[in-house]
Design a protein around this motif. Structure first.
Motif, PDB file in Angstrom:
ATOM      1  N   THR A   1     -74.838  20.801  20.245  1.00 36.70           N
ATOM      2  CA  THR A   1     -73.893  21.819  19.793  1.00 36.70           C
ATOM      3  C   THR A   1     -72.456  21.304  19.761  1.00 36.70           C
ATOM      4  OG1 THR A   1     -75.299  23.605  20.538  1.00 36.70           O
ATOM      5  CG2 THR A   1     -72.977  24.126  20.291  1.00 36.70           C
ATOM      6  N   ASN A   2     -72.055  20.594  20.775  1.00 35.10           N
ATOM      7  CA  ASN A   2     -70.665  20.124  20.872  1.00 35.10           C
ATOM      8  C   ASN A   2     -70.522  18.658  20.499  1.00 35.10           C
ATOM      9  OD1 ASN A   2     -69.749  22.655  21.808  1.00 35.10           O
ATOM     10  ND2 ASN A   2     -70.523  22.168  23.848  1.00 35.10           N
ATOM     11  N   GLN A   3     -71.481  18.138  19.754  1.00 34.85           N
ATOM     12  CA  GLN A   3     -71.462  16.735  19.342  1.00 34.85           C
ATOM     13  C   GLN A   3     -71.093  16.629  17.865  1.00 34.85           C
ATOM     14  OE1 GLN A   3     -72.223  14.225  21.560  1.00 34.85           O
ATOM     15  NE2 GLN A   3     -72.523  15.738  23.165  1.00 34.85           N
ATOM     16  N   ASP A   4     -70.865  15.423  17.440  1.00 32.90           N
ATOM     17  CA  ASP A   4     -70.599  15.128  16.039  1.00 32.90           C
ATOM     18  C   ASP A   4     -71.826  15.536  15.210  1.00 32.90           C
ATOM     19  OD1 ASP A   4     -70.055  14.016  13.554  1.00 32.90           O
ATOM     20  OD2 ASP A   4     -69.984  11.954  14.271  1.00 32.90           O
ATOM     21  N   PRO A   5     -71.646  16.360  14.173  1.00 35.82           N
ATOM     22  CA  PRO A   5     -72.788  16.803  13.354  1.00 35.82           C
ATOM     23  C   PRO A   5     -73.600  15.645  12.765  1.00 35.82           C
ATOM     24  CG  PRO A   5     -70.862  18.108  12.835  1.00 35.82           C
ATOM     25  CD  PRO A   5     -70.395  16.996  13.741  1.00 35.82           C
ATOM     26  N   SER A   6     -72.940  14.537  12.436  1.00 36.74           N
ATOM     27  CA  SER A   6     -73.692  13.421  11.864  1.00 36.74           C
ATOM     28  C   SER A   6     -74.621  12.796  12.912  1.00 36.74           C
ATOM     29  CB  SER A   6     -72.766  12.367  11.259  1.00 36.74           C
ATOM     30  OG  SER A   6     -71.961  11.776  12.251  1.00 36.74           O
ATOM     31  N   LEU A   7     -74.218  12.798  14.171  1.00 32.86           N
ATOM     32  CA  LEU A   7     -75.085  12.320  15.245  1.00 32.86           C
ATOM     33  C   LEU A   7     -76.305  13.239  15.379  1.00 32.86           C
ATOM     34  CD1 LEU A   7     -75.741  10.491  17.670  1.00 32.86           C
ATOM     35  CD2 LEU A   7     -74.294  11.995  19.051  1.00 32.86           C
ATOM     36  N   HIS A   8     -76.059  14.546  15.336  1.00 34.91           N
ATOM     37  CA  HIS A   8     -77.164  15.513  15.411  1.00 34.91           C
ATOM     38  C   HIS A   8     -78.130  15.287  14.254  1.00 34.91           C
ATOM     39  CE1 HIS A   8     -78.511  20.014  15.523  1.00 34.91           C
ATOM     40  NE2 HIS A   8     -79.460  19.208  15.952  1.00 34.91           N
ATOM     41  N   PHE A   9     -77.616  15.109  13.071  1.00 26.39           N
ATOM     42  CA  PHE A   9     -78.471  14.883  11.911  1.00 26.39           C
ATOM     43  C   PHE A   9     -79.282  13.596  12.087  1.00 26.39           C
ATOM     44  CE2 PHE A   9     -79.545  13.315   7.716  1.00 26.39           C
ATOM     45  CZ  PHE A   9     -80.114  14.437   7.152  1.00 26.39           C
ATOM     46  N   ASP A  10     -78.645  12.533  12.586  1.00 21.21           N
ATOM     47  CA  ASP A  10     -79.356  11.275  12.797  1.00 21.21           C
ATOM     48  C   ASP A  10     -80.502  11.444  13.794  1.00 21.21           C
ATOM     49  OD1 ASP A  10     -77.663  10.005  11.011  1.00 21.21           O
ATOM     50  OD2 ASP A  10     -76.429   9.072  12.578  1.00 21.21           O
TER      51      ASP A  10
END
Length: 104
Positions: free
Chosen positions: A41-50
């Motif tokens: 939730t509080n991370q970089d969206p691109s990291l979440h997507f990866d």
């Protein structure tokens, strides 16, 4: 990840032969997104997507994984969008439970 494997199997059992493979792949991607959302939730969206892509790749080849993550298939029958929302919601609930276990 056992929950990812179990989710794939459950989707195959419940929806196999009833909706398109693209819809099942999409449901799987939505579940994985929900499962990982509490942790990212509080991370970089691109990291979440990866992370989502890496988990979806556990069960799907790269072309199907990318299709499931980047596009929404046309529904083959009524109720598909409602089912998608329920599947993603179940993923979020499981993700929260995993977070709770981690901090207990």
């Amino acid at each position: 990840m056992p929950r990812v494997e179990a989710a794939w199997s459950a989707l195959q059992r419940q929806y196999g032969g009833q909706i398109s493979d693209a819809e099942i792949d999409y449901f799987f991607a939505c579940f994985v997104f929900g499962l990982t959302t509490p942790a990212y939730t509080n991370q970089d969206p691109s990291l979440h997507f990866d992370v989502c892509r890496a988990l979806v790749l556990i069960k799907l080849p790269p072309d199907r994984a990318d299709h499931a993550l980047y596009s929404v298939p046309a529904p083959t029958q009524a109720g598909v969008e409602s089912a998608r929302k329920q599947i993603e919601s179940k993923g979020v609930k499981m993700g929260h439970a995993l977070q709770d276990e981690r901090y207990d």
